[in-house]
Design a protein around this motif. Sequence first.
Motif, PDB file in Angstrom:
ATOM      1  N   LEU A   1     -12.623  10.725  -1.378  1.00 25.14           N
ATOM      2  CA  LEU A   1     -13.938  10.149  -1.631  1.00 25.14           C
ATOM      3  C   LEU A   1     -13.974   8.670  -1.247  1.00 25.14           C
ATOM      4  O   LEU A   1     -14.971   8.183  -0.714  1.00 25.14           O
ATOM      5  N   ALA A   2     -12.874   7.934  -1.500  1.00 24.65           N
ATOM      6  CA  ALA A   2     -12.833   6.521  -1.126  1.00 24.65           C
ATOM      7  C   ALA A   2     -12.921   6.359   0.389  1.00 24.65           C
ATOM      8  O   ALA A   2     -13.686   5.522   0.910  1.00 24.65           O
ATOM      9  N   LEU A   3     -12.149   7.161   1.118  1.00 23.64           N
ATOM     10  CA  LEU A   3     -12.216   7.077   2.576  1.00 23.64           C
ATOM     11  C   LEU A   3     -13.573   7.545   3.094  1.00 23.64           C
ATOM     12  O   LEU A   3     -14.105   6.988   4.063  1.00 23.64           O
TER      13      LEU A   3
ATOM     14  N   SER B   1     -10.352 -11.951  -6.681  1.00 23.38           N
ATOM     15  CA  SER B   1     -11.221 -10.773  -6.629  1.00 23.38           C
ATOM     16  C   SER B   1     -10.553  -9.648  -5.844  1.00 23.38           C
ATOM     17  O   SER B   1     -10.621  -8.472  -6.239  1.00 23.38           O
ATOM     18  N   TYR B   2      -9.895 -10.011  -4.741  1.00 21.32           N
ATOM     19  CA  TYR B   2      -9.117  -9.017  -4.002  1.00 21.32           C
ATOM     20  C   TYR B   2      -8.046  -8.394  -4.899  1.00 21.32           C
ATOM     21  O   TYR B   2      -7.818  -7.174  -4.872  1.00 21.32           O
TER      22      TYR B   2
ATOM     23  N   ALA C   1      -7.270  -2.318  -9.490  1.00 23.16           N
ATOM     24  CA  ALA C   1      -8.121  -1.210  -9.941  1.00 23.16           C
ATOM     25  C   ALA C   1      -7.900   0.029  -9.079  1.00 23.16           C
ATOM     26  O   ALA C   1      -7.852   1.157  -9.598  1.00 23.16           O
ATOM     27  N   SER C   2      -7.745  -0.151  -7.780  1.00 26.50           N
ATOM     28  CA  SER C   2      -7.490   0.992  -6.896  1.00 26.50           C
ATOM     29  C   SER C   2      -6.135   1.611  -7.204  1.00 26.50           C
ATOM     30  O   SER C   2      -5.982   2.840  -7.195  1.00 26.50           O
TER      31      SER C   2
ATOM     32  N   GLY D   1     -12.078  -6.179   1.545  1.00 30.21           N
ATOM     33  CA  GLY D   1     -12.234  -5.327   0.378  1.00 30.21           C
ATOM     34  C   GLY D   1     -11.737  -3.921   0.644  1.00 30.21           C
ATOM     35  O   GLY D   1     -11.031  -3.321  -0.186  1.00 30.21           O
ATOM     36  N   LEU D   2     -12.085  -3.367   1.810  1.00 37.30           N
ATOM     37  CA  LEU D   2     -11.589  -2.045   2.173  1.00 37.30           C
ATOM     38  C   LEU D   2     -10.074  -2.046   2.290  1.00 37.30           C
ATOM     39  O   LEU D   2      -9.397  -1.109   1.828  1.00 37.30           O
ATOM     40  N   GLY D   3      -9.507  -3.104   2.888  1.00 34.60           N
ATOM     41  CA  GLY D   3      -8.054  -3.184   2.995  1.00 34.60           C
ATOM     42  C   GLY D   3      -7.374  -3.206   1.642  1.00 34.60           C
ATOM     43  O   GLY D   3      -6.322  -2.575   1.450  1.00 34.60           O
ATOM     44  N   CYS D   4      -7.967  -3.909   0.656  1.00 33.03           N
ATOM     45  CA  CYS D   4      -7.378  -3.958  -0.689  1.00 33.03           C
ATOM     46  C   CYS D   4      -7.410  -2.582  -1.350  1.00 33.03           C
ATOM     47  O   CYS D   4      -6.448  -2.179  -2.016  1.00 33.03           O
ATOM     48  N   VAL D   5      -8.508  -1.852  -1.194  1.00 30.28           N
ATOM     49  CA  VAL D   5      -8.592  -0.507  -1.781  1.00 30.28           C
ATOM     50  C   VAL D   5      -7.568   0.416  -1.127  1.00 30.28           C
ATOM     51  O   VAL D   5      -6.886   1.201  -1.820  1.00 30.28           O
ATOM     52  N   LEU D   6      -7.421   0.323   0.189  1.00 29.63           N
ATOM     53  CA  LEU D   6      -6.450   1.169   0.876  1.00 29.63           C
ATOM     54  C   LEU D   6      -5.027   0.832   0.450  1.00 29.63           C
ATOM     55  O   LEU D   6      -4.209   1.728   0.190  1.00 29.63           O
ATOM     56  N   ALA D   7      -4.709  -0.469   0.373  1.00 31.37           N
ATOM     57  CA  ALA D   7      -3.362  -0.863  -0.051  1.00 31.37           C
ATOM     58  C   ALA D   7      -3.104  -0.451  -1.498  1.00 31.37           C
ATOM     59  O   ALA D   7      -2.010   0.017  -1.839  1.00 31.37           O
TER      60      ALA D   7
END
Length: 881
Positions: A140-142, A120-121, A127-128, A428-434
Amino acid sequence: MTVRIRALGYGLIVAYLVVAPLVFSVATVESFEFPKVLLLRTVALALLALGGFALLDWTVRGRLGGRLRAAIRAARHDPIVLAAGAWLVAGALSTAASLSPRVSFWGAHESFAGFATLMSYAVLFAASRILVRSVADLRLALGAALAAGAGVTTYGLFQLWGVDPIAWNAIPQSGGFERIASTMGNPNFLGGYLAMVFPVGLCFALQGVRRGARIVPAILGLGLVASLIVSFSTLSRGVAIAHFAGFGALLFGWWRTGERAALAWIAGSMVALVLLVGIGVAGTETGRGYAGRAMFRVERTLDLQRDLRIEFWTAALSMFRAEPVLGVGLDAYKLAFPRHARPSFRRRVPEATPARAHNVLLHTAATQGSVGVVAGLLLLLAIGLGWLRALRLASTDEERTLLVALGAAIAALLARNLVSFTVVGMGGLGCVLAGSLARHRYAHTGEVYASALSRRGARLALAAGSAAVGIVFLANSRLAASGSLAVELGVTATLTGVVACFALGLGFLPAVRNGVATEPAHSPKVRSGLLRAVSGALVIVMFVSAVSQIVVRSVAADVLARHGLLLMEGHQPRQAVPLFERAVWLDPRREMLWVELGLAHHGVASGDGVDPDVRGDHLKRAVAAHLRALELVPVQVVNQANVGRGFAELRGWTLTHAADEPDRETARTAFAARAYAHFDAALELDPFSRAVYFDATKAARGFRDESRLAHYATAWSAHHPTHAQARAQLGIAAMMRSDWQAAEFELMAATEGRWAGAVSDEVGNWVNLATTQLELGKGREALESSEAALAMVPRYLPALRTRARAYESLANSAVSEHAGNVASLDPRRATGYRRLAAADWAARQSAMPDDSEARDALARLKSEADIRAADAVTVSEEAER
């Protein structure tokens, strides 16, 4: 079509970033991590479904091959993507070679950090990487993460002020001080998340000041001060480390990008904040109280002998030495811990079994071996180099500011993991940032759907996503207790409706934004309707089925289990059984549900007044449930012990209530052999488990098996030499072989040991000691031991029995000594002792009318000449003196 699919996927990511840290449910067994994990899996499945629609669209337009080739070329030149792929492969290999592949895939109970979560990560990361295309998207993500941080901080302030609307059963404490946890469920997780979003807030405030705004930076500043108060009120060491790392990365990034004014501004703000906090601490009683708590935490940190993390790290290194290539298995640390913990720690905390090593590097080495460590270090290196490259390639001040915030947030997460671990609310936030960082270069014109999504469609999409999450958990808490199919269908429809709501919100978006060309009008002749409809329906069916099986059924089963556990706590196992039965029907792969079902059946069988046949049926059902749990996770200590205990009680039932069975002797022998086999297997997995030794010795006593009792008690005493129960079991074994001298020695040693558990164990030991002393002719000592038992539990019938026998022994001694012409002895002593003995026997008979021993003793005492004239039940004041 593809533009709207991308916008929809991006909307899902933004909504997830807002909702994930805030989601919790009091209707589930685990209130925080479990709902967050299921939300992550739902979003990942939705993103995969959108990916399926995109592939379908490309196929119809004849662009699939070109798109895939372009994606492969881009991935080959992206170090972060390659390193993330290596990390995923390392997780897959570790899962395949795990102690329990099932646990490694789905994750351990209360941890849920298995390969399913890792995939899932990976979906969220990919996707990010694909969807965060512009500076507006990144902003917007941040901003979504910052909005979630505001919600988390607000609830944390409620808890800090003592106005929490929810009465939690277990509040984290340290040194007697309550620690706030907000919506993250743990003070360490709360502080870690706020440490991640704090640099984001600073950068947004900097952007506001740069644009000449006044109100927004002031509001952000107040919010940041509140988040700092909440963070440091958690009294977490990892939070302090995370904040220092985040500040360090922030200052380094601003220095690198030439933000001298920002450096001076943040330095001055921090000095002012420290002064204000110092004044507050020194000037108020509350502040001084928190200062005392902080000093207590610092002292605990410096006291390495009491810091359990050292023990966790030592066990992790032992696991790595045992399995240096692939480790013990993803999320299998808890299963392997008992065999790798140091004996000194297991003696001190025999039942403590952590799920993580509280250090990401050591945890990776233990669970994924050197393959996982190398992949993790490569990912860390790629993220660091990617951040520096992105800063170098940034072309505007806004982009550089956002990238600095992104890097500082990742640095805070990684630094905190040196003394803790990642949970889904932060992961989840870390995955979007990476994933966002993997792009390196962001668009400033062109397909900027975030700017459109941030208007009417974004508001509707975000509101729909938040409402859907609330509806899902409301439905779980209100309806799922019925266990009906209607609940499953209703919750599935609600989750599926999330996609429809987002699509409705995106319906307000035009197909062209900011000069993006529309899709070419010419399409292949294979146009159409039927292919699109059939393929799209197939994707929807697959999505709904996956959500139903992976998410909805798990939620419904967990809510049922929660109700069942509440009934078990209320001593209503009979009502809990059907709830657990429906739970295992909904989610048969979860070992925890089978364990609780077995315990519920056992609770019914152990009740008072249960018909023998009903008791036997529930015992058989309990064994069947525990065997199913054992089949799912064979290396779980508690599963082996539960099966052993079940077979032991089944053998006891056949001895008393199944005498008409033709093969009863064979069955009894088989039950005993299987019970011992499972107890031995449990002790092989965890030779320090006090609970297993207790059950094993209890079974051996029930079987009247002195050799097995001595075997288990000897091993128990060897591993826990200060535990009183172990010495007590050795004393019982000596009693069974009529070695009264050895029995007295062991039982007397038990009275001086450390008792852990029910008071009845210690009381029973005093009674056994009194019995042994009576056998040795030590009436006075037996009387003292009986009195010690009755001091702990007044009117305890076995203690009344031994005291009565002790009084009779002393009476006989008095008569014998008087007959020997001992002038100093008063013959009236014998009368007094016998009257006291009669009082105890009478008390036993009043509580147990069918007590033949008490009836016979009373008759015998009444017939004796020295008390014939007195009432045998009344104790005279002379006798008491």
